[in-house]
Design a protein around this motif. Structure first.
Motif, mmCIF file in Angstrom:
data_model
loop_
_atom_site.group_PDB
_atom_site.id
_atom_site.type_symbol
_atom_site.label_atom_id
_atom_site.label_comp_id
_atom_site.label_asym_id
_atom_site.label_seq_id
_atom_site.Cartn_x
_atom_site.Cartn_y
_atom_site.Cartn_z
ATOM 1 N N PHE A 96 -69.601 30.146 -77.360
ATOM 2 C CA PHE A 96 -70.452 30.099 -78.422
ATOM 3 C C PHE A 96 -70.825 31.755 -78.660
ATOM 4 C CE2 PHE A 96 -71.303 26.815 -75.360
ATOM 5 C CZ PHE A 96 -69.984 25.930 -75.869
ATOM 6 N N LEU A 98 -73.722 33.203 -77.993
ATOM 7 C CA LEU A 98 -75.140 33.715 -78.409
ATOM 8 C C LEU A 98 -75.776 34.646 -77.370
ATOM 9 C CD1 LEU A 98 -76.255 29.659 -78.865
ATOM 10 C CD2 LEU A 98 -75.459 31.183 -80.544
ATOM 11 N N ALA A 104 -83.092 30.561 -79.964
ATOM 12 C CA ALA A 104 -82.238 30.211 -81.087
ATOM 13 C C ALA A 104 -82.348 30.767 -82.439
ATOM 14 C CB ALA A 104 -82.011 28.560 -81.244
ATOM 15 N N ASN A 107 -81.628 34.416 -82.367
ATOM 16 C CA ASN A 107 -80.154 34.584 -82.522
ATOM 17 C C ASN A 107 -79.655 34.684 -84.156
ATOM 18 O OD1 ASN A 107 -77.980 34.688 -80.361
ATOM 19 N ND2 ASN A 107 -79.686 33.555 -79.349
ATOM 20 N N PRO A 144 -80.679 29.825 -75.188
ATOM 21 C CA PRO A 144 -79.385 29.224 -74.946
ATOM 22 C C PRO A 144 -79.222 28.288 -73.987
ATOM 23 C CG PRO A 144 -79.082 31.408 -75.918
ATOM 24 C CD PRO A 144 -80.462 31.176 -75.836
ATOM 25 N N SER A 145 -79.663 28.926 -72.718
ATOM 26 C CA SER A 145 -79.647 28.376 -71.423
ATOM 27 C C SER A 145 -80.144 26.932 -71.110
ATOM 28 C CB SER A 145 -80.039 29.255 -70.351
ATOM 29 O OG SER A 145 -81.177 29.490 -70.400
ATOM 30 N N LEU A 147 -79.866 24.645 -73.694
ATOM 31 C CA LEU A 147 -79.140 23.994 -74.800
ATOM 32 C C LEU A 147 -77.974 23.545 -74.122
ATOM 33 C CD1 LEU A 147 -79.924 26.269 -77.794
ATOM 34 C CD2 LEU A 147 -81.064 24.104 -77.223
ATOM 35 N N GLN A 151 -75.020 21.939 -78.602
ATOM 36 C CA GLN A 151 -76.251 22.525 -79.500
ATOM 37 C C GLN A 151 -76.091 24.118 -79.522
ATOM 38 O OE1 GLN A 151 -79.244 21.162 -76.900
ATOM 39 N NE2 GLN A 151 -79.655 19.292 -78.157
ATOM 40 N N GLN A 152 -75.503 24.611 -78.559
ATOM 41 C CA GLN A 152 -75.241 26.064 -78.816
ATOM 42 C C GLN A 152 -74.299 26.231 -79.870
ATOM 43 O OE1 GLN A 152 -74.696 28.677 -75.011
ATOM 44 N NE2 GLN A 152 -75.313 26.625 -73.764
ATOM 45 N N GLN A 153 -73.245 25.707 -79.822
ATOM 46 C CA GLN A 153 -72.328 25.792 -80.784
ATOM 47 C C GLN A 153 -72.652 25.550 -82.297
ATOM 48 O OE1 GLN A 153 -70.020 27.566 -81.520
ATOM 49 N NE2 GLN A 153 -68.111 26.611 -80.702
#
Ligand code: ADP
Ligand code: MG
Length: 250
Positions: A96, A98, A104, A107, A144-145, A147, A151-153
């Motif tokens: 992903f 991120l 989020a 980003n 991100p960590s 998620l 969810q990250q994608q």
């Protein structure tokens, strides 16, 4: 919207793309599949200017991308044209990618403010809309960590959409995900396709390709072995190589 003709690409002595031709109309979804090493990622990278092609022609929304043959000569775009055109193409990778030190929301806000000069307020408003669209309205402040991969994608998809691309390229977007997280990402992609986005999706999700794809392309050894209606290519392929590949992934 995407017009690739006889695209050739080599890395040293290895010819990775041996004349790929693919047309994707506005609003259509093309699904690319084929064994590892067949040149799928390289083809996407060529469309997004991450690689220069050696011969052939690629146009996105009527604009020439990268190198093109003009009366036998290679034609090179100016850096600023490359940058401008790349902005019209969103890309989502298997990993992903991120920014780990940003939430989020941050980003998603980053590129529109840094690259397009949008105001932070405007970019934040749009980011909230996009988070809602990918079903993560409540995750704006999450890092991100915290998620899941799925969810990250979905954040990565929202981040790409924040640049208002004309075309979205997906390179095996669900391959790195745990099986139970794949569905939510495919749902977001399905909605995006239904909204009229032009997409090329490298995927081995045959169900998705059959349902959402307008065109399916089976690549092997740098060649588009077979392409056409997904119902034909994925259910009743004419080529032995396509049949044996499908037998392995299904
Ligand atoms: P796929 O995505 O279908 O698995 P790729 O496009 O990643 O295939 O790779 C096609 C071939 O090109 C592979 O043999 C790979 O090793 C080679 N390749 C890809 N990128 C490079 C590079 N930057 N330099 C040298 N070889 C590369
Ligand atoms: Mg690949």
């Amino acid at each position: 919207m995407i017009d690739a003709r006889d695209v050739h690409k080599r890395f040293g002595s290895l010819e990775v793309l041996k004349g790929i031709t693919l047309q994707v109309e506005r609003g259509q979804v093309a699904c690319l599949l084929g064994p590892s090493g067949s040149g799928k990622s390289t083809f996407l990278r060529c469309i997004n200017h991450l690689e220069k092609i050696d011969a052939g022609l690629i146009r996105v929304a009527g604009r020439t991308v990268g190198y093109a043959e003009r009366g036998g000569k290679l034609y090179e775009l100016k850096e600023k044209d490359v940058a401008r055109q790349r902005r019209g193409v969103g890309m989502v990778f298997q990993r992903f990618n991120l920014f780990p030190h940003m939430t989020a929301l941050e980003n998603i806000v980053e590129a529109p403010t840094q690259v397009r000069g949008q105001s932070r307020a405007q970019a934040r408003e749009r980011a909230h809309e996009l988070l809602d669209r990918v079903g993560l309205a409540d995750k704006a402040g999450a890092y991100p960590s915290a998620l899941s991969g799925g969810q990250q994608q979905r954040i990565a998809i929202a981040r790409a959409l924040a640049m208002d691309p004309e075309v979205m390229l997906f390179d095996e977007p669900t391959s790195a995900l745990d099986p139970e997280l794949v569905g939510d990402v495919l749902d977001v992609m399905r909605d995006l396709a239904a909204s009229g986005m032009t997409m090329i999706v490298v995927t081995h999700e045959i169900g998705f390709a059959r349902e959402v794809g307008d065109v399916a392309v089976f690549m092997d050894g740098g060649v588009a072995v077979e392409q056409g209606d997904p119902a034909q290519v994925l259910i009743d392929p004419q080529e032995a190589r396509t049949r044996s590949f499908l037998a392995k992934v299904l």
